[in-house]
Design a protein around this motif. Structure first.
Motif, mmCIF file in Angstrom:
data_model
loop_
_atom_site.group_PDB
_atom_site.id
_atom_site.type_symbol
_atom_site.label_atom_id
_atom_site.label_comp_id
_atom_site.label_asym_id
_atom_site.label_seq_id
_atom_site.Cartn_x
_atom_site.Cartn_y
_atom_site.Cartn_z
ATOM 1 N N ALA A 1 0.836 -1.210 0.000
ATOM 2 C CA ALA A 1 0.000 0.000 0.000
ATOM 3 C C ALA A 1 0.868 1.256 0.000
ATOM 4 N N MET A 2 1.961 1.218 0.742
ATOM 5 C CA MET A 2 2.879 2.373 0.773
ATOM 6 C C MET A 2 3.522 2.568 -0.599
ATOM 7 N N GLU B 1 9.213 7.769 -7.424
ATOM 8 C CA GLU B 1 9.561 6.478 -8.030
ATOM 9 C C GLU B 1 10.526 5.664 -7.166
ATOM 10 N N GLY B 2 11.525 6.349 -6.609
ATOM 11 C CA GLY B 2 12.510 5.650 -5.786
ATOM 12 C C GLY B 2 11.863 5.063 -4.543
ATOM 13 N N VAL B 3 11.019 5.878 -3.897
ATOM 14 C CA VAL B 3 10.353 5.406 -2.677
ATOM 15 C C VAL B 3 9.414 4.238 -2.995
ATOM 16 N N SER B 4 8.717 4.334 -4.119
ATOM 17 C CA SER B 4 7.798 3.233 -4.451
ATOM 18 C C SER B 4 8.586 1.954 -4.708
ATOM 19 N N ASN B 5 9.715 2.045 -5.407
ATOM 20 C CA ASN B 5 10.538 0.833 -5.618
ATOM 21 C C ASN B 5 11.035 0.268 -4.292
ATOM 22 N N PHE B 6 11.403 1.172 -3.396
ATOM 23 C CA PHE B 6 11.873 0.747 -2.067
ATOM 24 C C PHE B 6 10.782 -0.077 -1.378
ATOM 25 N N PHE B 7 9.544 0.427 -1.390
ATOM 26 C CA PHE B 7 8.470 -0.295 -0.687
ATOM 27 C C PHE B 7 7.993 -1.535 -1.458
ATOM 28 N N TYR B 8 8.050 -1.506 -2.788
ATOM 29 C CA TYR B 8 7.740 -2.755 -3.518
ATOM 30 C C TYR B 8 8.738 -3.842 -3.098
ATOM 31 N N ASP B 9 10.009 -3.451 -2.974
ATOM 32 C CA ASP B 9 11.026 -4.428 -2.543
ATOM 33 C C ASP B 9 10.762 -4.899 -1.114
ATOM 34 N N GLN B 10 10.411 -3.951 -0.236
ATOM 35 C CA GLN B 10 10.114 -4.326 1.159
ATOM 36 C C GLN B 10 8.945 -5.304 1.220
ATOM 37 N N SER B 11 7.933 -5.024 0.380
ATOM 38 C CA SER B 11 6.758 -5.883 0.354
ATOM 39 C C SER B 11 7.157 -7.303 -0.076
ATOM 40 N N ASP C 1 14.409 10.967 -3.084
ATOM 41 C CA ASP C 1 13.694 9.940 -3.861
ATOM 42 C C ASP C 1 14.627 9.282 -4.877
ATOM 43 N N ARG C 2 15.504 10.087 -5.463
ATOM 44 C CA ARG C 2 16.424 9.553 -6.472
ATOM 45 C C ARG C 2 17.449 8.600 -5.842
ATOM 46 N N ASP C 3 17.866 8.917 -4.592
ATOM 47 C CA ASP C 3 18.986 8.186 -3.997
ATOM 48 C C ASP C 3 18.591 7.148 -2.941
ATOM 49 N N ILE C 4 17.296 7.026 -2.661
ATOM 50 C CA ILE C 4 16.890 6.178 -1.510
ATOM 51 C C ILE C 4 17.419 4.746 -1.593
ATOM 52 N N ASN C 5 17.517 4.206 -2.809
ATOM 53 C CA ASN C 5 17.951 2.815 -2.890
ATOM 54 C C ASN C 5 19.441 2.625 -2.631
ATOM 55 N N GLN C 6 20.156 3.769 -2.473
ATOM 56 C CA GLN C 6 21.570 3.623 -2.104
ATOM 57 C C GLN C 6 21.761 3.688 -0.593
ATOM 58 N N ILE C 7 20.671 3.974 0.136
ATOM 59 C CA ILE C 7 20.772 4.023 1.596
ATOM 60 C C ILE C 7 20.740 2.584 2.107
ATOM 61 N N THR C 8 21.858 2.150 2.650
ATOM 62 C CA THR C 8 21.901 0.777 3.175
ATOM 63 C C THR C 8 22.578 0.796 4.532
#
Ligand code: OFO
Length: 172
Positions: A26-27, A37-47, A155-162
């Motif tokens: 849902a997120m 887009e970045g945040v949505s990919n992050f949450f699709y992956d989390q899901s 949003d652009r860089d969120i997937n590099q936060i690890t």
């Protein structure tokens, strides 16, 4: 072989992981509709990850002579309004999952089921990582505030936060 009490407790966790997957879906969908887009990919992956957590439990219960129960998921009732609130909800949810996992470990110790207690250590480590990711992201969002340029870069860089993985890969 797991006993009935452990089977019931693990089945409750299967439900919790399925609901986590649904909440993050849902997120993801909210973020996608907002253009993040970045945040949505992050949450699709989390899901997807939460679904894997659920499957790992389903297989464990069945392999140990129990019967995994696949239940209906609940509709996430959260109304999402901004990124900070969404990530606060994400952190709060993970903290609650950590509490459930700890509770589960406690039941295993009470029942002297050291095999399941050992199996659950993967989840204990995974929760450390997931809470750390949520806190790191939330700290960044608090620094950015409402600055549009900052949110764009976030949003652009969120997937590099690890953060360093505490749990290791799913297959372990
Ligand atoms: Fe993020 O929780 Fe599963 O375990």
């Amino acid at each position: 072989m797991i006993n009935k009490k452990i089977e019931a407790a693990l089945n409750k966790q299967i439900e919790a992981e399925a609901n986590s997957s649904n909440l993050y879906l849902a997120m993801a969908s909210w973020a996608e509709a907002q253009g993040y887009e970045g945040v949505s990919n992050f949450f699709y992956d989390q899901s997807d990850e939460e679904r894997q957590h659920m499957l790992k439990l389903v297989k464990y219960v069945n392999e140990r002579g129990g019967r995994a129960h696949i239940c209906a998921t609940t509709e996430p009732l959260k109304i999402f309004d901004c990124l900070t609130h969404v990530f606060q909800d994400f952190l709060d949810h993970e903290v609650e999952i950590t509490r459930l996992i700890n509770e589960l470990v406690h039941v295993c110790l009470e029942e002297k089921d050291y095999t399941t207690q050992n199996f659950l250590q993967w989840y204990v480590a995974e929760q450390i990582e997931e809470e750390a990711v949520a806190r790191t992201i939330l700290d960044k969002l608090k620094l950015i505030g409402t600055d549009k340029g900052g949110l764009y870069l976030f949003d652009r860089d969120i997937n590099q936060i690890t953060v360093t993985s505490a749990a290791g890969p799913m297959s372990e």
